[in-house]
Motif scaffolding. Structure first.
Motif, PDB file in Angstrom:
ATOM      1  N   VAL A   1      52.467  94.392  15.098  1.00 59.23           N
ATOM      2  CA  VAL A   1      52.373  92.445  14.060  1.00 59.23           C
ATOM      3  C   VAL A   1      50.836  92.761  14.915  1.00 59.23           C
ATOM      4  CG1 VAL A   1      53.619  91.479  12.795  1.00 59.23           C
ATOM      5  CG2 VAL A   1      53.637  91.200  15.158  1.00 59.23           C
ATOM      6  N   THR A   2      50.090  91.925  15.103  1.00 54.59           N
ATOM      7  CA  THR A   2      48.898  92.103  16.207  1.00 54.59           C
ATOM      8  C   THR A   2      49.303  90.158  16.663  1.00 54.59           C
ATOM      9  OG1 THR A   2      47.179  92.897  14.671  1.00 54.59           O
ATOM     10  CG2 THR A   2      45.986  91.258  16.715  1.00 54.59           C
ATOM     11  N   ASN A   3      48.972  90.756  18.294  1.00 51.44           N
ATOM     12  CA  ASN A   3      49.257  89.441  18.746  1.00 51.44           C
ATOM     13  C   ASN A   3      50.209  88.668  18.517  1.00 51.44           C
ATOM     14  OD1 ASN A   3      46.914  90.157  20.094  1.00 51.44           O
ATOM     15  ND2 ASN A   3      45.848  89.240  19.182  1.00 51.44           N
ATOM     16  N   ASP A   4      50.953  89.195  17.239  1.00 49.72           N
ATOM     17  CA  ASP A   4      52.834  88.276  17.034  1.00 49.72           C
ATOM     18  C   ASP A   4      52.254  86.771  16.444  1.00 49.72           C
ATOM     19  OD1 ASP A   4      55.708  88.724  16.395  1.00 49.72           O
ATOM     20  OD2 ASP A   4      56.255  86.791  18.525  1.00 49.72           O
ATOM     21  N   GLN A   5      51.094  86.338  15.691  1.00 49.96           N
ATOM     22  CA  GLN A   5      50.830  85.604  15.499  1.00 49.96           C
ATOM     23  C   GLN A   5      51.197  85.577  14.015  1.00 49.96           C
ATOM     24  OE1 GLN A   5      48.320  82.821  16.769  1.00 49.96           O
ATOM     25  NE2 GLN A   5      48.901  84.725  18.893  1.00 49.96           N
ATOM     26  N   ALA A   6      51.714  84.130  13.585  1.00 45.46           N
ATOM     27  CA  ALA A   6      52.126  83.884  12.046  1.00 45.46           C
ATOM     28  C   ALA A   6      51.433  84.090  11.348  1.00 45.46           C
ATOM     29  CB  ALA A   6      52.612  82.324  12.153  1.00 45.46           C
ATOM     30  N   ALA A   7      51.327  84.554   9.917  1.00 43.37           N
ATOM     31  CA  ALA A   7      51.020  84.212   8.425  1.00 43.37           C
ATOM     32  C   ALA A   7      51.199  82.987   8.195  1.00 43.37           C
ATOM     33  CB  ALA A   7      51.563  85.526   7.682  1.00 43.37           C
ATOM     34  N   ASP A   8      49.905  82.303   8.568  1.00 41.86           N
ATOM     35  CA  ASP A   8      49.913  80.901   7.927  1.00 41.86           C
ATOM     36  C   ASP A   8      48.257  80.416   7.205  1.00 41.86           C
ATOM     37  OD1 ASP A   8      48.432  80.061   9.835  1.00 41.86           O
ATOM     38  OD2 ASP A   8      50.058  79.373  11.164  1.00 41.86           O
ATOM     39  N   GLN A   9      48.343  79.731   7.014  1.00 45.10           N
ATOM     40  CA  GLN A   9      46.945  79.879   6.024  1.00 45.10           C
ATOM     41  C   GLN A   9      45.854  79.255   7.089  1.00 45.10           C
ATOM     42  OE1 GLN A   9      46.546  76.116   3.011  1.00 45.10           O
ATOM     43  NE2 GLN A   9      44.460  76.760   2.618  1.00 45.10           N
ATOM     44  N   GLU A  10      46.415  78.932   7.994  1.00 47.52           N
ATOM     45  CA  GLU A  10      44.858  79.060   8.810  1.00 47.52           C
ATOM     46  C   GLU A  10      44.872  80.424   9.786  1.00 47.52           C
ATOM     47  OE1 GLU A  10      43.968  76.703  13.040  1.00 47.52           O
ATOM     48  OE2 GLU A  10      45.817  76.160  11.783  1.00 47.52           O
ATOM     49  N   ASN A  11      46.065  80.745  10.532  1.00 47.13           N
ATOM     50  CA  ASN A  11      45.524  82.097  10.713  1.00 47.13           C
ATOM     51  C   ASN A  11      44.867  83.187   9.843  1.00 47.13           C
ATOM     52  OD1 ASN A  11      46.024  81.151  12.849  1.00 47.13           O
ATOM     53  ND2 ASN A  11      48.331  81.619  12.687  1.00 47.13           N
ATOM     54  N   ILE A  12      45.062  83.075   8.529  1.00 42.60           N
ATOM     55  CA  ILE A  12      44.619  84.229   7.749  1.00 42.60           C
ATOM     56  C   ILE A  12      43.092  83.666   7.391  1.00 42.60           C
ATOM     57  CG2 ILE A  12      44.053  84.396   5.177  1.00 42.60           C
ATOM     58  CD1 ILE A  12      47.690  84.733   5.147  1.00 42.60           C
ATOM     59  N   MET A  13      42.859  82.853   6.989  1.00 43.95           N
ATOM     60  CA  MET A  13      41.341  82.205   7.234  1.00 43.95           C
ATOM     61  C   MET A  13      40.517  82.767   8.759  1.00 43.95           C
ATOM     62  SD  MET A  13      41.082  82.113   3.662  1.00 43.95           S
ATOM     63  CE  MET A  13      39.645  81.734   4.119  1.00 43.95           C
ATOM     64  N   ILE A  14      40.884  82.516   9.129  1.00 41.83           N
ATOM     65  CA  ILE A  14      40.154  82.627  10.751  1.00 41.83           C
ATOM     66  C   ILE A  14      39.884  84.337  10.658  1.00 41.83           C
ATOM     67  CG2 ILE A  14      40.377  82.607  12.968  1.00 41.83           C
ATOM     68  CD1 ILE A  14      42.107  79.971  13.112  1.00 41.83           C
TER      69      ILE A  14
ATOM     70  N   GLU B   1      45.113  85.057  -4.153  1.00 39.74           N
ATOM     71  CA  GLU B   1      45.355  83.802  -4.188  1.00 39.74           C
ATOM     72  C   GLU B   1      46.747  83.698  -2.744  1.00 39.74           C
ATOM     73  OE1 GLU B   1      47.713  82.977  -7.384  1.00 39.74           O
ATOM     74  OE2 GLU B   1      46.569  84.386  -8.882  1.00 39.74           O
ATOM     75  N   LEU B   2      45.919  82.484  -2.105  1.00 40.71           N
ATOM     76  CA  LEU B   2      46.587  82.770  -0.900  1.00 40.71           C
ATOM     77  C   LEU B   2      47.755  82.498  -0.791  1.00 40.71           C
ATOM     78  CD1 LEU B   2      46.353  82.907   2.389  1.00 40.71           C
ATOM     79  CD2 LEU B   2      45.366  80.805   2.593  1.00 40.71           C
ATOM     80  N   PRO B   3      48.863  81.367  -1.829  1.00 45.80           N
ATOM     81  CA  PRO B   3      50.332  80.687  -1.952  1.00 45.80           C
ATOM     82  C   PRO B   3      50.163  81.885  -2.210  1.00 45.80           C
ATOM     83  CG  PRO B   3      49.024  79.842  -3.068  1.00 45.80           C
ATOM     84  CD  PRO B   3      47.577  80.662  -2.648  1.00 45.80           C
ATOM     85  N   GLU B   4      50.361  82.628  -3.222  1.00 48.41           N
ATOM     86  CA  GLU B   4      51.394  84.242  -3.375  1.00 48.41           C
ATOM     87  C   GLU B   4      51.563  84.509  -1.928  1.00 48.41           C
ATOM     88  OE1 GLU B   4      50.516  85.987  -7.237  1.00 48.41           O
ATOM     89  OE2 GLU B   4      48.460  87.770  -5.807  1.00 48.41           O
ATOM     90  N   ILE B   5      50.108  85.325  -1.370  1.00 49.95           N
ATOM     91  CA  ILE B   5      50.592  85.681  -0.433  1.00 49.95           C
ATOM     92  C   ILE B   5      51.503  85.121   0.927  1.00 49.95           C
ATOM     93  CG2 ILE B   5      49.068  86.521   2.022  1.00 49.95           C
ATOM     94  CD1 ILE B   5      46.656  86.383  -0.219  1.00 49.95           C
TER      95      ILE B   5
END
Length: 134
Positions: free
Chosen positions: A113-126, A80-84
């Motif tokens: 973290v890898t490349n200091d990227q934020a955990a958001d829906q788009e980055n996770i799905m990519i 569940e992405l919202p849970e994550i």
């Protein structure tokens, strides 16, 4: 057991009640009780809120947050992405058995973290689909 019933707000008639007679959320809290009262340093949770109602999810999230505040390391696996996004300090994304990235919660200063990227829906799905971040 009475301490667990009180501390985790397990709704039951008493400590002698059979777990199978409880709701899914209360059964899940009984499982938590079995583990958290041994004072673990690390707790691995696989789909901790699957099959429970919204109210029970909130209570389970509160339990997880209290454990984290006490210094317990929580590794949570969830589909569940919202849970994550709502529960994680860092998100490790795996695609076909390989780690494709570790992302930080926007509100934290995570150094591992890898490349200091934020955990958001788009980055996770990519990352989850085998892509790479810019």
């Amino acid at each position: 057991m009475e301490r667990a019933i009180h501390d985790l707000s397990i709704r039951c008639s008493g400590p002698a009640e059979t777990c199978s007679n409880l709701s899914g959320g209360n059964q899940q809290k009984v499982v938590f009780a079995k583990w958290i009262f041994i004072n673990p340093k690390i707790l691995i949770l696989d789909e901790p809120t699957r099959g429970v109602d919204v109210g029970a999810k909130k209570e389970i999230y509160n339990i997880i947050n209290r454990l984290a505040e006490k210094g317990v390391a929580i590794i949570m696996v969830s589909s569940e992405l919202p849970e994550i996004l709502g529960m994680s300090d860092r998100v490790m994304v795996v695609h076909e058995g390989h780690i494709t990235g570790i992302l930080r919660n926007r509100n934290l200063e995570a150094k591992d973290v890898t490349n200091d990227q934020a955990a958001d829906q788009e980055n996770i799905m990519i990352l989850a689909t085998g892509g790479t971040l810019k």
